[in-house]
Design a protein around this motif. Structure first.
Motif, short mmCIF file in Angstrom:
data_model
loop_
_atom_site.label_atom_id
_atom_site.label_comp_id
_atom_site.label_asym_id
_atom_site.label_seq_id
_atom_site.Cartn_x
_atom_site.Cartn_y
_atom_site.Cartn_z
N CYS A 105 3.44 -12.99 23.06
CA CYS A 105 3.24 -12.08 24.18
C CYS A 105 3.84 -10.73 23.84
N GLU A 106 3.73 -9.79 24.72
CA GLU A 106 4.31 -8.46 24.54
C GLU A 106 5.30 -8.22 25.67
N ASP A 107 6.58 -8.03 25.30
CA ASP A 107 7.64 -7.88 26.31
C ASP A 107 7.74 -6.47 26.88
N GLY A 108 6.88 -5.54 26.41
CA GLY A 108 6.91 -4.18 26.91
C GLY A 108 7.75 -3.25 26.04
N ASP A 109 8.40 -3.78 25.03
CA ASP A 109 9.19 -2.97 24.10
C ASP A 109 8.44 -2.95 22.78
N ALA A 110 7.86 -1.81 22.43
CA ALA A 110 7.05 -1.69 21.22
C ALA A 110 7.88 -1.84 19.95
N CYS A 111 9.19 -1.82 20.06
CA CYS A 111 10.07 -1.90 18.88
C CYS A 111 10.48 -3.32 18.51
N THR A 112 10.12 -4.30 19.33
CA THR A 112 10.48 -5.68 19.03
C THR A 112 9.26 -6.45 18.53
N LEU A 113 9.51 -7.43 17.69
CA LEU A 113 8.45 -8.27 17.14
C LEU A 113 8.79 -9.73 17.41
N GLY A 114 7.77 -10.55 17.47
CA GLY A 114 7.97 -11.99 17.64
C GLY A 114 8.22 -12.42 19.07
#
Length: 174
Positions: A105-114
């Motif tokens: 999923c995408e947590d809304g923080d473009a700087c995090t992965l996984g």
């Protein structure tokens, strides 16, 4: 049963008190279908013409049920809860279902992965986006809303040419 005076399929003749009496045939609900209108035709007997009446198809997964071509049909309801961490479905007996999943999923923080779904919630992954563009003339960073950001610098650099001195960054180029 007695012999009637006609062969009309819409009349049933029975003996009553020593006389042959004709009673109309009841075609009501013989087919049990709310989407037909029962009638009796002298040539055909009971007929069931389609109607466009409202009905109930018995499913909690539809709305605006109505008769079409002799069948009760409803429009599927929207069961999407907007949560990427649930698999949306519908049980005709009880209605919408939202089962948790373990999808990315995408947590809304473009700087995090996984990022992954856990307990119907998107959990931040432990990976970090690598924004290094390997250009000494940019300051590389990551912003949660934008992702990688590259700002031009004016720092000293080396353009690898022996014919130049005092090399400096300008517009992202050495």
């Amino acid at each position: 049963v007695c012999d009637g005076e006609s062969e009309d399929p819409c009349v049933v003749y029975t003996c009553q008190g020593g006389a042959c009496v004709g009673d109309p045939v009841s075609c009501d609900d013989d087919d049990g279908n709310p989407c037909t209108n029962p009638a009796c035709d002298a040539a055909q007997g009971c007929t069931y013409a389609f109607n466009a009446d409202p009905c109930d198809d018995g499913s909690a997964c539809t709305e605006d049920d109505g008769c079409e071509q002799g069948a009760c049909l409803g429009t599927p309801i929207d069961v999407d809860d907007g949560n990427p961490c649930t698999d949306d479905g519908c049980d005709p007996a009880s209605g919408p279902t939202h089962t948790e999943n373990n999808l990315p999923c995408e947590d809304g923080d473009a700087c995090t992965l996984g990022d992954t779904c856990q307990s119907k919630t998107c959990v931040t992954g432990d990976g970090v986006l690598d924004c290094d563009d390997e250009n000494v003339c940019t300051a590389d960073s990551c912003e949660a809303a934008l992702g990688c950001v590259y700002e031009n610098t004016t720092q000293d650099c080396d353009d690898s040419s022996v014919c130049t001195t005092d090399d400096q960054c300008a517009d992202g180029i050495c």
